[in-house]
Design an enzyme around this catalytic site. Structure first.
Site, PDB file in Angstrom:
ATOM      1  N   ASN A  12       0.849  -1.135   0.075  1.00  0.00           N
ATOM      2  CA  ASN A  12       0.198  -0.001  -0.004  1.00  0.00           C
ATOM      3  C   ASN A  12       0.943   1.233   0.091  1.00  0.00           C
ATOM      4  O   ASN A  12       1.580   1.579   0.965  1.00  0.00           O
ATOM      5  CB  ASN A  12      -0.814   0.079   1.325  1.00  0.00           C
ATOM      6  N   TRP A  13       0.949   1.798  -1.179  1.00  0.00           N
ATOM      7  CA  TRP A  13       1.975   3.040  -1.274  1.00  0.00           C
ATOM      8  C   TRP A  13       1.218   4.274  -0.678  1.00  0.00           C
ATOM      9  O   TRP A  13       2.049   5.203  -0.651  1.00  0.00           O
ATOM     10  CB  TRP A  13       2.370   2.992  -2.695  1.00  0.00           C
ATOM     11  N   LYS A  14       0.036   4.288  -0.259  1.00  0.00           N
ATOM     12  CA  LYS A  14      -0.532   5.528   0.612  1.00  0.00           C
ATOM     13  C   LYS A  14      -0.411   6.725  -0.459  1.00  0.00           C
ATOM     14  O   LYS A  14      -0.399   6.784  -1.957  1.00  0.00           O
ATOM     15  CB  LYS A  14      -0.008   5.731   1.770  1.00  0.00           C
ATOM     16  N   HIS A 100      -9.630   1.032   5.229  1.00  0.00           N
ATOM     17  CA  HIS A 100      -8.304   1.280   5.887  1.00  0.00           C
ATOM     18  C   HIS A 100      -8.589   2.325   7.099  1.00  0.00           C
ATOM     19  O   HIS A 100      -9.169   2.981   6.920  1.00  0.00           O
ATOM     20  CB  HIS A 100      -7.325   1.685   4.624  1.00  0.00           C
ATOM     21  N   GLU A 102      -6.604   4.571   8.043  1.00  0.00           N
ATOM     22  CA  GLU A 102      -6.548   5.784   7.717  1.00  0.00           C
ATOM     23  C   GLU A 102      -7.874   6.441   7.130  1.00  0.00           C
ATOM     24  O   GLU A 102      -8.057   7.728   7.285  1.00  0.00           O
ATOM     25  CB  GLU A 102      -5.434   6.083   6.840  1.00  0.00           C
ATOM     26  N   GLU A 174      -5.483  -5.243  10.660  1.00  0.00           N
ATOM     27  CA  GLU A 174      -4.472  -4.207  10.878  1.00  0.00           C
ATOM     28  C   GLU A 174      -4.761  -3.482  12.068  1.00  0.00           C
ATOM     29  O   GLU A 174      -5.614  -2.660  11.976  1.00  0.00           O
ATOM     30  CB  GLU A 174      -4.317  -3.137   9.618  1.00  0.00           C
ATOM     31  N   GLY A 180       2.340   1.998  10.899  1.00  0.00           N
ATOM     32  CA  GLY A 180       3.403   3.186  10.705  1.00  0.00           C
ATOM     33  C   GLY A 180       4.271   3.586  11.844  1.00  0.00           C
ATOM     34  O   GLY A 180       4.621   4.479  11.997  1.00  0.00           O
ATOM     35  N   SER A 219       3.500  -2.296  10.456  1.00  0.00           N
ATOM     36  CA  SER A 219       4.621  -2.429  10.744  1.00  0.00           C
ATOM     37  C   SER A 219       5.330  -3.797  10.374  1.00  0.00           C
ATOM     38  O   SER A 219       6.346  -4.366  10.807  1.00  0.00           O
ATOM     39  CB  SER A 219       5.235  -2.112  12.137  1.00  0.00           C
ATOM     40  N   GLY A 240       2.841  -1.084   4.457  1.00  0.00           N
ATOM     41  CA  GLY A 240       2.762   0.182   4.028  1.00  0.00           C
ATOM     42  C   GLY A 240       4.207   0.747   3.752  1.00  0.00           C
ATOM     43  O   GLY A 240       4.667   0.662   2.747  1.00  0.00           O
ATOM     44  N   GLY A 241       5.103   1.272   4.880  1.00  0.00           N
ATOM     45  CA  GLY A 241       6.120   1.965   4.684  1.00  0.00           C
ATOM     46  C   GLY A 241       7.298   0.959   3.969  1.00  0.00           C
ATOM     47  O   GLY A 241       7.946   1.410   3.180  1.00  0.00           O
TER      48      GLY A 241
HETATM   49  P1  PGA Z   1       2.782   0.158   7.869  1.00  0.00           P
HETATM   50  O1  PGA Z   1       1.317   0.257   7.198  1.00  0.00           O
HETATM   51  O2  PGA Z   1       3.261  -1.224   7.049  1.00  0.00           O
HETATM   52  O3  PGA Z   1       3.660   1.088   7.418  1.00  0.00           O
HETATM   53  O4  PGA Z   1       2.546  -0.086   9.268  1.00  0.00           O
HETATM   54  C1  PGA Z   1       0.457  -0.755   6.798  1.00  0.00           C
HETATM   55  C2  PGA Z   1      -0.812  -0.138   6.168  1.00  0.00           C
HETATM   56  O5  PGA Z   1      -1.160   0.828   6.495  1.00  0.00           O
HETATM   57  O6  PGA Z   1      -1.442  -0.869   5.637  1.00  0.00           O
END
Ligand code: PGA
Length: 256
Positions: A12-14, A100, A102, A174, A180, A219, A240-241
């Site tokens: 997930n590149w956000k 998600h 966010e 999640e 994050g 993470s 994500g990251g």
């Molecule tokens: P993260 O994000 O790997 O940076 O914790 C995961 C996500 O938001 O799907």
């Protein structure tokens, strides 16, 4: 009897990467994964909207899938700033993310809106990945079970249950406090949450709930991915990251 789908490694590149940066990363990933990705795995990239089409062209013919991070549950219309599922498909997407954390917490999306998107996305032919997860406050107050069951029940409320197959629906667990933050959930917490999600899926979809994939997200890094992927009822990861760098995402995708 359908066979179990492959383990899914999703990035997930956000809200990161210009079109040029996205193409560079996608090209490096497809080159890096061409020989190292185990046969029983598949990889999904979720770039921002503005890079979808260019990434689709970059990964054409490779073992990589493309997905949208969001959409609006309508075929078209006066919805300023939104994108329809058909537009995602037109840009090359086969998958889409919904729920998600966010979007739940920053964009204030409700369970009802998430339910509309899940059902509409499925109808529109997309493979839907529904994300669920508790906040730290909810965990501290012992409400993990209620939160997860509630988000699953509500998020899947409008779905035509008989029409669901494991190659069209995936759940991502999640924990919000692990996203994050570098604080990955403890093994026993992941196993307990995934067991609970599995039970709920088996109740909701008696014909295929045992095969619907459940991803862990929060993470995930190269040094913990192998151990997480080895856990019962963990059928992939949502990253994500660490999905923004070719080395770390390639290492996660091939981690054992
Ligand atoms: P993260 O994000 O790997 O940076 O914790 C995961 C996500 O938001 O799907």
């Amino acid at each position: 009897m359908s066979t179990a789908p492959k383990t899914l490694i999703a990035g997930n590149w956000k809200m990161y990467k210009t079109e040029a940066q996205a193409v560079e990363l996608a090209a490096a990933l497809s080159a890096g994964l061409r020989d190292s990705l185990p046969e029983d795995r598949e990889v999904l990239l979720l770039p921002p909207f503005t890079a979808l089409k260019a990434v689709a062209e970059t990964i054409r013919g490779q073992r990589l899938f493309l997905g949208g991070q969001n959409f609006y549950p309508s075929a078209e219309g006066a919805f300023t700033g939104e994108v329809a599922p058909f537009m995602l498909a037109d840009a090359g997407c086969t998958h889409a993310l919904v729920g998600h954390s966010e979007r739940r917490h920053i964009l204030k999306e409700s369970d009802r809106f998430i339910a509309q998107k899940t059902a509409f996305g499925l109808q529109a032919g997309l493979h839907m990945i529904l994300c669920v997860g508790e906040t730290l406050d909810q965990r501290t107050h012992g409400s993990v079970e209620n939160v997860l069951k509630g988000q699953l029940r509500l998020g899947l409320a409008e779905v035509n249950k008989d029409g669901v197959t494991p190659d069209r629906l995936t759940i991502a667990y999640e924990p919000v406090w692990a996203i994050g933050t570098g604080k990955v959930a403890q093994t026993e917490d992941i196993v307990a949450a995934h067991d609970l999600v599995r039970k709920t899926l088996e109740d909701s979809f008696p014909h295929c709930g045992d095969k619907i994939r459940i991803l862990y997200g929060g993470s995930v890094k190269p040094d913990n991915a192998g151990a997480i992927l080895a856990l019962d009822n963990v059928n992939g990861v949502l990253v994500g990251g660490a999905s923004l760098q070719v080395d770390s995402f390639t290492a996660i995708a091939s981690a054992v």
